[in-house]
Design a protein around this motif. Sequence first.
Motif, short mmCIF file in Angstrom:
data_model
loop_
_atom_site.label_atom_id
_atom_site.label_comp_id
_atom_site.label_asym_id
_atom_site.label_seq_id
_atom_site.Cartn_x
_atom_site.Cartn_y
_atom_site.Cartn_z
N ARG A 25 0.84 -1.21 0.00
CA ARG A 25 0.00 0.00 0.00
C ARG A 25 0.87 1.25 0.00
NH1 ARG A 25 -3.31 -3.21 3.47
NH2 ARG A 25 -2.66 -2.13 5.35
N LEU A 26 1.94 1.21 -0.78
CA LEU A 26 2.85 2.35 -0.86
C LEU A 26 3.36 2.48 -2.29
CD1 LEU A 26 4.64 4.53 0.62
CD2 LEU A 26 6.40 2.76 0.71
N SER A 27 3.23 3.67 -2.85
CA SER A 27 3.92 3.96 -4.10
C SER A 27 5.37 4.23 -3.78
CB SER A 27 3.30 5.19 -4.77
OG SER A 27 4.11 5.62 -5.84
N MET A 28 6.28 3.57 -4.46
CA MET A 28 7.69 3.68 -4.10
C MET A 28 8.29 5.03 -4.50
SD MET A 28 8.36 0.89 -2.52
CE MET A 28 10.06 0.38 -2.59
N ASP A 29 7.68 5.72 -5.44
CA ASP A 29 8.21 7.01 -5.87
C ASP A 29 8.11 8.04 -4.75
OD1 ASP A 29 6.94 6.82 -9.29
OD2 ASP A 29 8.74 6.01 -8.34
N GLY A 30 9.22 8.77 -4.59
CA GLY A 30 9.20 9.86 -3.64
C GLY A 30 9.49 9.47 -2.21
N TYR A 31 9.97 8.27 -2.02
CA TYR A 31 10.26 7.83 -0.65
C TYR A 31 11.67 7.25 -0.54
CZ TYR A 31 5.25 8.27 0.06
OH TYR A 31 3.97 8.75 0.14
N VAL A 32 12.31 7.59 0.54
CA VAL A 32 13.55 6.95 0.92
C VAL A 32 13.19 5.79 1.86
CG1 VAL A 32 13.87 8.57 2.85
CG2 VAL A 32 15.81 7.24 2.01
N ILE A 33 13.94 4.70 1.75
CA ILE A 33 13.72 3.56 2.62
C ILE A 33 15.03 3.29 3.35
CG2 ILE A 33 13.04 1.16 2.82
CD1 ILE A 33 11.36 1.47 0.35
N CYS A 49 20.42 3.98 4.24
CA CYS A 49 19.23 4.44 3.55
C CYS A 49 19.48 4.46 2.05
CB CYS A 49 18.83 5.85 4.00
SG CYS A 49 18.11 5.94 5.65
N ILE A 50 18.40 4.34 1.28
CA ILE A 50 18.50 4.40 -0.17
C ILE A 50 17.37 5.25 -0.71
CG2 ILE A 50 17.25 2.20 -0.45
CD1 ILE A 50 19.11 1.69 -2.91
N GLY A 51 17.70 6.18 -1.60
CA GLY A 51 16.71 7.05 -2.18
C GLY A 51 15.83 6.35 -3.20
N TYR A 52 14.76 7.03 -3.62
CA TYR A 52 13.84 6.36 -4.54
C TYR A 52 14.45 6.13 -5.91
CZ TYR A 52 12.49 10.67 -7.05
OH TYR A 52 12.46 11.81 -7.82
N ASP A 53 15.56 6.85 -6.22
CA ASP A 53 16.23 6.61 -7.49
C ASP A 53 17.04 5.32 -7.48
OD1 ASP A 53 18.33 7.27 -5.87
OD2 ASP A 53 18.97 9.02 -6.97
N ALA A 54 17.12 4.69 -6.32
CA ALA A 54 17.86 3.43 -6.13
C ALA A 54 19.36 3.60 -6.35
CB ALA A 54 17.32 2.32 -7.04
N CYS A 95 13.00 -1.69 9.17
CA CYS A 95 12.97 -0.87 7.97
C CYS A 95 11.95 0.25 8.18
CB CYS A 95 12.62 -1.69 6.74
SG CYS A 95 11.05 -2.58 6.78
N ALA A 96 12.19 1.35 7.51
CA ALA A 96 11.33 2.52 7.67
C ALA A 96 11.31 3.31 6.38
CB ALA A 96 11.83 3.40 8.82
N VAL A 97 10.25 4.08 6.20
CA VAL A 97 10.04 4.88 4.99
C VAL A 97 9.89 6.34 5.35
CG1 VAL A 97 8.47 5.33 3.07
CG2 VAL A 97 8.98 2.97 3.73
N GLY A 98 10.55 7.19 4.57
CA GLY A 98 10.42 8.63 4.78
C GLY A 98 10.38 9.35 3.45
N PRO A 99 10.25 10.66 3.46
CA PRO A 99 10.12 11.43 2.22
C PRO A 99 11.48 11.62 1.52
CG PRO A 99 10.07 12.90 4.08
CD PRO A 99 10.11 11.50 4.66
N ASP A 100 11.42 11.57 0.20
CA ASP A 100 12.59 11.86 -0.64
C ASP A 100 12.14 12.85 -1.70
OD1 ASP A 100 14.75 11.96 -2.34
OD2 ASP A 100 14.94 9.78 -2.59
N SER A 101 12.57 14.07 -1.59
CA SER A 101 12.12 15.12 -2.51
C SER A 101 12.77 15.02 -3.88
CB SER A 101 12.43 16.50 -1.91
OG SER A 101 13.83 16.69 -1.86
N GLY A 102 13.83 14.22 -3.97
CA GLY A 102 14.57 14.13 -5.22
C GLY A 102 15.83 14.97 -5.20
N SER A 103 15.88 15.91 -4.27
CA SER A 103 17.07 16.73 -4.14
C SER A 103 17.81 16.41 -2.84
CB SER A 103 16.70 18.22 -4.17
OG SER A 103 15.79 18.53 -3.14
N GLY A 104 17.38 15.36 -2.19
CA GLY A 104 18.04 14.93 -0.96
C GLY A 104 17.05 14.36 0.01
N TYR A 105 17.54 13.61 0.98
CA TYR A 105 16.69 13.03 1.99
C TYR A 105 17.46 12.96 3.29
CZ TYR A 105 19.38 8.84 0.74
OH TYR A 105 20.40 7.95 0.47
N ALA A 106 16.72 12.79 4.35
CA ALA A 106 17.32 12.63 5.67
C ALA A 106 17.24 11.17 6.06
CB ALA A 106 16.60 13.50 6.69
N CYS A 107 18.27 10.68 6.68
CA CYS A 107 18.31 9.29 7.14
C CYS A 107 18.40 9.29 8.65
CB CYS A 107 19.47 8.55 6.48
SG CYS A 107 19.44 6.76 6.74
#
Length: 125
Positions: A25-33, A49-54, A95-107
Amino acid sequence: VQLQASGGGLVQPGGSLRISCVASRLSMDGYVIGWFRQAPGKGREAVSCIGYDAVSTYYTESVKGRFTISRDNAKKTVYLQMNSLELEDTAVYYCAVGPDSGSGYACYDSSMWWWGQGTQVTVSS
């Protein structure tokens, strides 16, 4: 959103394990895991952590060169390959999911929105 972690177990020092986290129940786009761990008597720490761009990844210093994070967005799965395991790697891994704006993410655990139930990794001889 549900996150199901699996693959933990008992391994000898120097051994390897691969743990997985499946998201539903999660779209993988836009999320860091990320993978976080908590050892007995210690606070929870970010492992990787890994960004949505893999492509963009983060590793805490103690696991660099030993652990590799990867994700398969089609399968909604993130993996953590752990090699050369040490006694100090013993912990419950979340494991946890957070926001990834595409210009960086926090881990950081405080930046994550959803959490899985954890899988125990024990390194012992």
